[in-house]
Enzyme design. Structure first.
Site, PDB file in Angstrom:
ATOM      1  N   SER A  20      10.085 -39.551   2.993  1.00  0.00           N
ATOM      2  CA  SER A  20      10.073 -39.218   4.423  1.00  0.00           C
ATOM      3  C   SER A  20       9.149 -38.032   4.706  1.00  0.00           C
ATOM      4  CB  SER A  20      11.486 -39.004   4.975  1.00  0.00           C
ATOM      5  OG  SER A  20      12.190 -38.109   4.175  1.00  0.00           O
TER       6      SER A  20
ATOM      7  N   ALA B 240       9.749 -35.275 -10.795  1.00  0.00           N
ATOM      8  CA  ALA B 240       9.608 -35.621 -12.211  1.00  0.00           C
ATOM      9  C   ALA B 240       9.566 -37.149 -12.275  1.00  0.00           C
ATOM     10  CB  ALA B 240      10.796 -35.084 -12.996  1.00  0.00           C
TER      11      ALA B 240
ATOM     12  N   CYS C  23      -2.827  -3.774   6.758  1.00  0.00           N
ATOM     13  CA  CYS C  23      -2.406  -4.040   8.139  1.00  0.00           C
ATOM     14  C   CYS C  23      -2.846  -2.929   9.087  1.00  0.00           C
ATOM     15  CB  CYS C  23      -0.897  -4.265   8.212  1.00  0.00           C
ATOM     16  SG  CYS C  23       0.085  -2.790   7.923  1.00  0.00           S
TER      17      CYS C  23
ATOM     18  N   GLU D  74       0.830  -1.210   0.000  1.00  0.00           N
ATOM     19  CA  GLU D  74       0.000   0.000   0.000  1.00  0.00           C
ATOM     20  C   GLU D  74       0.863   1.258   0.000  1.00  0.00           C
ATOM     21  OE1 GLU D  74      -0.252  -2.624   1.848  1.00  0.00           O
ATOM     22  OE2 GLU D  74      -2.290  -3.027   2.557  1.00  0.00           O
TER      23      GLU D  74
ATOM     24  N   LEU E 211      20.535 -26.559  -8.396  1.00  0.00           N
ATOM     25  CA  LEU E 211      19.339 -26.137  -7.681  1.00  0.00           C
ATOM     26  C   LEU E 211      19.148 -24.625  -7.670  1.00  0.00           C
ATOM     27  CD1 LEU E 211      19.532 -28.576  -4.619  1.00  0.00           C
ATOM     28  CD2 LEU E 211      18.229 -28.865  -6.720  1.00  0.00           C
TER      29      LEU E 211
ATOM     30  N   ARG F  42      10.689 -22.726  -8.608  1.00  0.00           N
ATOM     31  CA  ARG F  42      11.824 -22.506  -7.694  1.00  0.00           C
ATOM     32  C   ARG F  42      11.901 -21.041  -7.279  1.00  0.00           C
ATOM     33  NH1 ARG F  42      16.927 -25.863 -10.320  1.00  0.00           N
ATOM     34  NH2 ARG F  42      16.206 -27.932  -9.719  1.00  0.00           N
TER      35      ARG F  42
HETATM   36  C1  AOF Z   1      -0.023  -5.022   4.338  1.00  0.00           C
HETATM   37  N1  AOF Z   1       0.589  -4.876   3.143  1.00  0.00           N
HETATM   38  O1  AOF Z   1       2.113  -5.474   1.626  1.00  0.00           O
HETATM   39  C2  AOF Z   1       1.928  -6.780   3.554  1.00  0.00           C
HETATM   40  C3  AOF Z   1       1.249  -6.944   4.799  1.00  0.00           C
HETATM   41  O2  AOF Z   1       6.831  -7.243   9.925  1.00  0.00           O
HETATM   42  P1  AOF Z   1       5.906  -6.220   9.341  1.00  0.00           P
HETATM   43  O3  AOF Z   1       5.713  -5.025  10.202  1.00  0.00           O
HETATM   44  O4  AOF Z   1       6.217  -5.897   7.924  1.00  0.00           O
HETATM   45  O5  AOF Z   1       4.459  -6.895   9.324  1.00  0.00           O
HETATM   46  C4  AOF Z   1       4.237  -8.135   8.769  1.00  0.00           C
HETATM   47  C5  AOF Z   1       2.736  -8.328   8.696  1.00  0.00           C
HETATM   48  O6  AOF Z   1       2.183  -7.373   7.806  1.00  0.00           O
HETATM   49  C6  AOF Z   1       2.338  -9.673   8.126  1.00  0.00           C
HETATM   50  O7  AOF Z   1       2.256 -10.654   9.122  1.00  0.00           O
HETATM   51  C7  AOF Z   1       0.967  -9.343   7.566  1.00  0.00           C
HETATM   52  O8  AOF Z   1       0.031  -9.276   8.612  1.00  0.00           O
HETATM   53  C8  AOF Z   1       1.153  -7.944   7.031  1.00  0.00           C
HETATM   54  N2  AOF Z   1       1.561  -7.967   5.636  1.00  0.00           N
HETATM   55  N3  AOF Z   1       0.284  -6.060   5.113  1.00  0.00           N
HETATM   56  O9  AOF Z   1      -0.846  -4.195   4.726  1.00  0.00           O
HETATM   57  C9  AOF Z   1       1.551  -5.691   2.728  1.00  0.00           C
HETATM   58  N4  AOF Z   1       2.906  -7.627   3.162  1.00  0.00           N
HETATM   59 ZN    ZN Z   2       0.847  -2.751   5.887  1.00  0.00          ZN
END
Ligand code: AOF
Ligand code: ZN
Length: 380
Positions: A322, A171, A92, A69, A221, A201
């Protein structure tokens, strides 16, 4: 948190799905390169009467920060005011190195947020949407949520199972073999399927093989697609008896691509030192009391603790078996070649004709003469 009734959620339109689909594709860009953080994408879209236009785009940066964002809003600048943000994960709500993305969207004047996957991180888990709604933004969650969840399945798996997601990729020849013991590398699949493998990968945090494969095949790898060379994941060798020699390709290139050997704590110190000198790192493992082998669940927990969310297990038969026996395979990729290896071949621990009993088929492709089958756990 206040409950939101269904009637209050603005429905998603076809345009919303179109932009979310584009965001989901974009999110793949940094998959496997954002450590414990999922690779999320954001598109800021505004419509000034002549149709919707993307004015900002962002994907979670390498290593996990800044978040998608922040990047998209910086590109949009003032044009974010009144716009719609398409985000593949709920924005977040916590303070990390930057303030919460939900707050950033509010401050930028975004009018509407359309999100896809729900975020199980307890610091977010609904709180991001709540911040947006409390500030008067319109929020439409769970648009193409399943598709978005696939782009961050490692991250989601980590939260659900407290370990990285494990994909077993094999494979398999038409007669169910993965190679010939003592025969070095046996070509089972063609160049188109092999290029797809390299793409897979690139999207994983690590590739893991057993020491038997290392001794037989001396593989590199890495990701050998043009332009994607720097996307090679960490290489992990399961080597309980520490048989890896410093002259192996993996050890020789350990200075360029991170290489980790998982072995027992009491592994020979001189052999260890010779490999450390090549740039190899070590993961000290516990012994499984039943089998005498490396305890895989504990090893995965340790890999999770160093920031890994997705591991691609690429062989050989014993290592694959395993992981299967310990019920640690979350996703399975079987690539069936058109060749036959014959009676001297090493039997694959699982083949397409029976994989469906244990795993749910999700998609299949044909790449030249080869057939590519993907499965997930039945309980996922
Ligand atoms: C978002 N936008 O692009 C991502 C999010 O360690 P931090 O502070 O970067 O936080 C990681 C957390 O942020 C992760 O566990 C998830 O909840 C969120 N990821 N959130 O708004 C993003 N990558
Ligand atoms: Zn965020």
């Amino acid at each position: 948190m206040t409950a939101v009734s269904k009637e209050m959620i603005p429905a998603a339109t076809e345009t919303d799905r179109r932009f979310m689909a584009a965001a989901i594709r974009f999110a793949m860009r940094n998959a496997g390169r954002t450590a414990t953080n999922p690779s999320v994408a954001t598109l800021i879209v505004r419509d000034d009467g002549a149709g919707p236009v993307v004015v900002g785009r962002g994907v979670t940066a390498l290593g996990g920060r800044p978040h998608a964002e922040t990047v998209a809003l910086a590109e949009a600048g003032d044009r974010a005011r009144g716009a719609t943000a398409y985000v593949t994960l709920e924005p977040c709500a916590h303070h990390g190195r930057t303030p919460p993305c939900a707050e950033a969207l509010v401050t930028a004047g975004v009018a509407r947020v359309v999100s896809a996957a729900a975020d199980p991180d307890p610091r977010v888990d609904g709180k991001g949407h709540a911040i947006l709604r409390a500030a008067g933004l319109s929020v439409t969650p769970r648009v193409m949520a399943e598709e978005a969840a696939e782009t961050m399945s490692g991250y989601l798996n980590r939260h659900r199972r407290n370990r990285p997601e494990v994909t077993l990729k094999l494979a398999v020849s038409r007669d169910g073999k993965i190679g010939i013991r003592g025969g070095g590398q046996v070509k089972i699949t063609g160049p188109v399927a092999d290029a797809q493998t390299h793409l897979v990968r690139a999207r994983h945090d690590a590739i893991l093989v057993g020491s038997g494969t290392l001794l037989e095949d001396d593989p590199r790898l890495d990701c050998r697609l043009p332009g994607l060379g720097d996307r090679s994941p960490t290489r992990i060798v399961l080597d309980p008896r520490l048989r890896t020699e410093p002259d192996r390709a993996l050890a020789r290139t350990a200075g360029d691509t991170p290489t980790l050997i998982a072995t027992f704590v009491d592994a020979d110190p001189a052999r260890r030192a010779a490999l450390v000198a090549c740039g190899v790192a070590f993961l000290s493992c516990e012994t499984d009391p039943d089998t005498g082998r490396i305890a895989l669940p504990e090893m995965l927990e340790d890999l999770g603790a160093v920031g890994m969310s997705s591991i691609l297990v690429e062989g050989g038969a014993e290592t694959g078996a395993s992981f299967l026996d310990s019920d640690l395979v979350d996703r399975l990729i079987l690539v069936e070649g058109d060749t036959e290896v014959g009676p001297n071949g090493v039997a694959a621990p699982i083949v397409p004709s029976i994989a469906g009993q244990r795993f749910r088929p999700v998609r299949s492709y044909r790449f030249g003469p080869d057939r590519w089958f993907e499965y997930v756990r039945r309980d996922d």
